[in-house]
Design a protein around this motif. Structure first.
Motif, PDB file in Angstrom:
ATOM      1  N   LYS A  79       0.835  -1.206   0.000  1.00 29.22           N
ATOM      2  CA  LYS A  79       0.000   0.000   0.000  1.00 29.22           C
ATOM      3  C   LYS A  79       0.867   1.251   0.000  1.00 29.22           C
ATOM      4  O   LYS A  79       0.568   2.221  -0.695  1.00 29.22           O
ATOM      5  CB  LYS A  79      -0.951  -0.009   1.191  1.00 29.22           C
ATOM      6  CG  LYS A  79      -2.102  -0.963   1.013  1.00 29.22           C
ATOM      7  CD  LYS A  79      -3.051  -0.942   2.186  1.00 29.22           C
ATOM      8  CE  LYS A  79      -4.162  -1.956   1.954  1.00 29.22           C
ATOM      9  NZ  LYS A  79      -5.101  -2.001   3.059  1.00 29.22           N
ATOM     10  N   GLU A  80       1.950   1.232   0.775  1.00 28.45           N
ATOM     11  CA  GLU A  80       2.878   2.369   0.795  1.00 28.45           C
ATOM     12  C   GLU A  80       3.527   2.553  -0.572  1.00 28.45           C
ATOM     13  O   GLU A  80       3.686   3.677  -1.040  1.00 28.45           O
ATOM     14  CB  GLU A  80       3.939   2.162   1.870  1.00 28.45           C
ATOM     15  CG  GLU A  80       3.402   2.291   3.277  1.00 28.45           C
ATOM     16  CD  GLU A  80       4.411   1.898   4.344  1.00 28.45           C
ATOM     17  OE1 GLU A  80       5.563   1.537   4.001  1.00 28.45           O
ATOM     18  OE2 GLU A  80       4.049   1.952   5.532  1.00 28.45           O
ATOM     19  N   LEU A  81       3.897   1.443  -1.210  1.00 32.70           N
ATOM     20  CA  LEU A  81       4.492   1.512  -2.543  1.00 32.70           C
ATOM     21  C   LEU A  81       3.528   2.162  -3.528  1.00 32.70           C
ATOM     22  O   LEU A  81       3.913   3.028  -4.319  1.00 32.70           O
ATOM     23  CB  LEU A  81       4.875   0.116  -3.030  1.00 32.70           C
ATOM     24  CG  LEU A  81       5.421   0.011  -4.455  1.00 32.70           C
ATOM     25  CD1 LEU A  81       6.727   0.780  -4.593  1.00 32.70           C
ATOM     26  CD2 LEU A  81       5.616  -1.445  -4.847  1.00 32.70           C
ATOM     27  N   GLU A  82       2.268   1.774  -3.457  1.00 30.17           N
ATOM     28  CA  GLU A  82       1.255   2.333  -4.357  1.00 30.17           C
ATOM     29  C   GLU A  82       1.042   3.823  -4.092  1.00 30.17           C
ATOM     30  O   GLU A  82       0.901   4.607  -5.031  1.00 30.17           O
ATOM     31  CB  GLU A  82      -0.059   1.575  -4.189  1.00 30.17           C
ATOM     32  CG  GLU A  82      -1.110   1.987  -5.194  1.00 30.17           C
ATOM     33  CD  GLU A  82      -2.368   1.149  -5.076  1.00 30.17           C
ATOM     34  OE1 GLU A  82      -3.319   1.443  -5.828  1.00 30.17           O
ATOM     35  OE2 GLU A  82      -2.421   0.227  -4.255  1.00 30.17           O
ATOM     36  N   GLU A  83       1.044   4.228  -2.819  1.00 24.87           N
ATOM     37  CA  GLU A  83       0.859   5.642  -2.481  1.00 24.87           C
ATOM     38  C   GLU A  83       2.038   6.491  -2.937  1.00 24.87           C
ATOM     39  O   GLU A  83       1.859   7.612  -3.408  1.00 24.87           O
ATOM     40  CB  GLU A  83       0.669   5.794  -0.966  1.00 24.87           C
ATOM     41  CG  GLU A  83      -0.655   5.273  -0.476  1.00 24.87           C
ATOM     42  CD  GLU A  83      -0.742   5.216   1.043  1.00 24.87           C
ATOM     43  OE1 GLU A  83       0.214   5.640   1.730  1.00 24.87           O
ATOM     44  OE2 GLU A  83      -1.772   4.735   1.552  1.00 24.87           O
ATOM     45  N   GLU A  84       3.246   5.948  -2.808  1.00 24.38           N
ATOM     46  CA  GLU A  84       4.452   6.689  -3.190  1.00 24.38           C
ATOM     47  C   GLU A  84       4.667   6.729  -4.698  1.00 24.38           C
ATOM     48  O   GLU A  84       5.349   7.610  -5.197  1.00 24.38           O
ATOM     49  CB  GLU A  84       5.676   6.067  -2.516  1.00 24.38           C
ATOM     50  CG  GLU A  84       5.684   6.219  -1.013  1.00 24.38           C
ATOM     51  CD  GLU A  84       6.796   5.423  -0.352  1.00 24.38           C
ATOM     52  OE1 GLU A  84       7.651   4.868  -1.068  1.00 24.38           O
ATOM     53  OE2 GLU A  84       6.809   5.358   0.885  1.00 24.38           O
ATOM     54  N   ASN A  85       4.114   5.754  -5.403  1.00 26.80           N
ATOM     55  CA  ASN A  85       4.309   5.640  -6.848  1.00 26.80           C
ATOM     56  C   ASN A  85       2.956   5.487  -7.531  1.00 26.80           C
ATOM     57  O   ASN A  85       2.493   4.367  -7.735  1.00 26.80           O
ATOM     58  CB  ASN A  85       5.186   4.428  -7.171  1.00 26.80           C
ATOM     59  CG  ASN A  85       6.535   4.529  -6.543  1.00 26.80           C
ATOM     60  OD1 ASN A  85       7.357   5.316  -6.966  1.00 26.80           O
ATOM     61  ND2 ASN A  85       6.765   3.745  -5.498  1.00 26.80           N
ATOM     62  N   PRO A  86       2.333   6.586  -7.913  1.00 24.28           N
ATOM     63  CA  PRO A  86       0.999   6.502  -8.528  1.00 24.28           C
ATOM     64  C   PRO A  86       0.952   5.643  -9.790  1.00 24.28           C
ATOM     65  O   PRO A  86      -0.086   5.096 -10.119  1.00 24.28           O
ATOM     66  CB  PRO A  86       0.662   7.954  -8.863  1.00 24.28           C
ATOM     67  CG  PRO A  86       1.583   8.771  -8.035  1.00 24.28           C
ATOM     68  CD  PRO A  86       2.798   7.938  -7.765  1.00 24.28           C
ATOM     69  N   ASP A  87       2.093   5.488 -10.478  1.00 25.50           N
ATOM     70  CA  ASP A  87       2.116   4.657 -11.677  1.00 25.50           C
ATOM     71  C   ASP A  87       2.014   3.176 -11.336  1.00 25.50           C
ATOM     72  O   ASP A  87       1.661   2.370 -12.172  1.00 25.50           O
ATOM     73  CB  ASP A  87       3.387   4.899 -12.482  1.00 25.50           C
ATOM     74  CG  ASP A  87       3.401   6.285 -13.099  1.00 25.50           C
ATOM     75  OD1 ASP A  87       2.310   6.862 -13.299  1.00 25.50           O
ATOM     76  OD2 ASP A  87       4.502   6.807 -13.376  1.00 25.50           O
ATOM     77  N   PHE A  88       2.384   2.826 -10.109  1.00 28.47           N
ATOM     78  CA  PHE A  88       2.256   1.444  -9.663  1.00 28.47           C
ATOM     79  C   PHE A  88       0.830   1.259  -9.181  1.00 28.47           C
ATOM     80  O   PHE A  88       0.415   1.794  -8.179  1.00 28.47           O
ATOM     81  CB  PHE A  88       3.238   1.150  -8.523  1.00 28.47           C
ATOM     82  CG  PHE A  88       3.113  -0.257  -8.007  1.00 28.47           C
ATOM     83  CD1 PHE A  88       3.629  -1.310  -8.719  1.00 28.47           C
ATOM     84  CD2 PHE A  88       2.459  -0.516  -6.814  1.00 28.47           C
ATOM     85  CE1 PHE A  88       3.508  -2.608  -8.256  1.00 28.47           C
ATOM     86  CE2 PHE A  88       2.331  -1.812  -6.337  1.00 28.47           C
ATOM     87  CZ  PHE A  88       2.861  -2.853  -7.063  1.00 28.47           C
ATOM     88  N   ASN A  89       0.054   0.501  -9.941  1.00 28.03           N
ATOM     89  CA  ASN A  89      -1.362   0.352  -9.607  1.00 28.03           C
ATOM     90  C   ASN A  89      -1.774  -1.093  -9.841  1.00 28.03           C
ATOM     91  O   ASN A  89      -2.338  -1.428 -10.883  1.00 28.03           O
ATOM     92  CB  ASN A  89      -2.190   1.296 -10.466  1.00 28.03           C
ATOM     93  CG  ASN A  89      -3.648   1.274 -10.060  1.00 28.03           C
ATOM     94  OD1 ASN A  89      -3.993   0.817  -8.996  1.00 28.03           O
ATOM     95  ND2 ASN A  89      -4.499   1.772 -10.929  1.00 28.03           N
ATOM     96  N   PRO A  90      -1.504  -1.982  -8.882  1.00 26.44           N
ATOM     97  CA  PRO A  90      -1.950  -3.358  -9.061  1.00 26.44           C
ATOM     98  C   PRO A  90      -3.458  -3.407  -9.246  1.00 26.44           C
ATOM     99  O   PRO A  90      -4.180  -2.674  -8.602  1.00 26.44           O
ATOM    100  CB  PRO A  90      -1.525  -4.063  -7.780  1.00 26.44           C
ATOM    101  CG  PRO A  90      -0.875  -3.057  -6.940  1.00 26.44           C
ATOM    102  CD  PRO A  90      -0.899  -1.731  -7.627  1.00 26.44           C
ATOM    103  N   GLU A  91      -3.895  -4.267 -10.130  1.00 20.84           N
ATOM    104  CA  GLU A  91      -5.314  -4.338 -10.457  1.00 20.84           C
ATOM    105  C   GLU A  91      -6.146  -4.842  -9.303  1.00 20.84           C
ATOM    106  O   GLU A  91      -7.289  -4.473  -9.152  1.00 20.84           O
ATOM    107  CB  GLU A  91      -5.525  -5.213 -11.682  1.00 20.84           C
ATOM    108  CG  GLU A  91      -4.935  -4.568 -12.909  1.00 20.84           C
ATOM    109  CD  GLU A  91      -5.134  -5.416 -14.135  1.00 20.84           C
ATOM    110  OE1 GLU A  91      -5.977  -6.324 -14.109  1.00 20.84           O
ATOM    111  OE2 GLU A  91      -4.433  -5.175 -15.113  1.00 20.84           O
TER     112      GLU A  91
END
Length: 96
Positions: A79-91
């Motif tokens: 979740k932190e990775l997704e918040e820090e990197n908006p391009d990372f968006n697991p489906e």
């Protein structure tokens, strides 16, 4: 019970839990590397159908598993990775 379910589900693997699923290897590999940097063990299970060379859709799902003991830590890290990197968006985050 029919042959096909509404959506594919990750395998049940003793002492491991699926924390992420995606249709591209890139997203899952990036998440695996991120977890590795945090000393969280993980493994990838790809259900890509190589007979048809599909890289999208339900016949190309890729799952990321962590040991049960690391589930909460891994979900929080992803979740932190997704918040820090908006391009990372697991489906789909299976850990919810």
């Amino acid at each position: 019970m029919g042959f096909f379910s509404d959506t594919p589900k990750p395998n049940d693997i003793d002492n491991w839990v699926c924390v992420m699923e995606a249709t591209t290897d890139l997203e899952v590999e990036m998440a695996k590397n991120y977890l590795s940097n945090l000393k969280i063990p993980s493994n990838i299970l790809s259900k890509r159908d190589s007979a048809y060379s599909l890289t999208v859709g339900e016949m190309a799902l890729v799952y990321l598993y962590v040991p049960v003991d690391y589930k909460e830590k891994a979900i929080k890290a992803l979740k932190e990775l997704e918040e820090e990197n908006p391009d990372f968006n697991p489906e789909n985050d299976s850990g919810e």
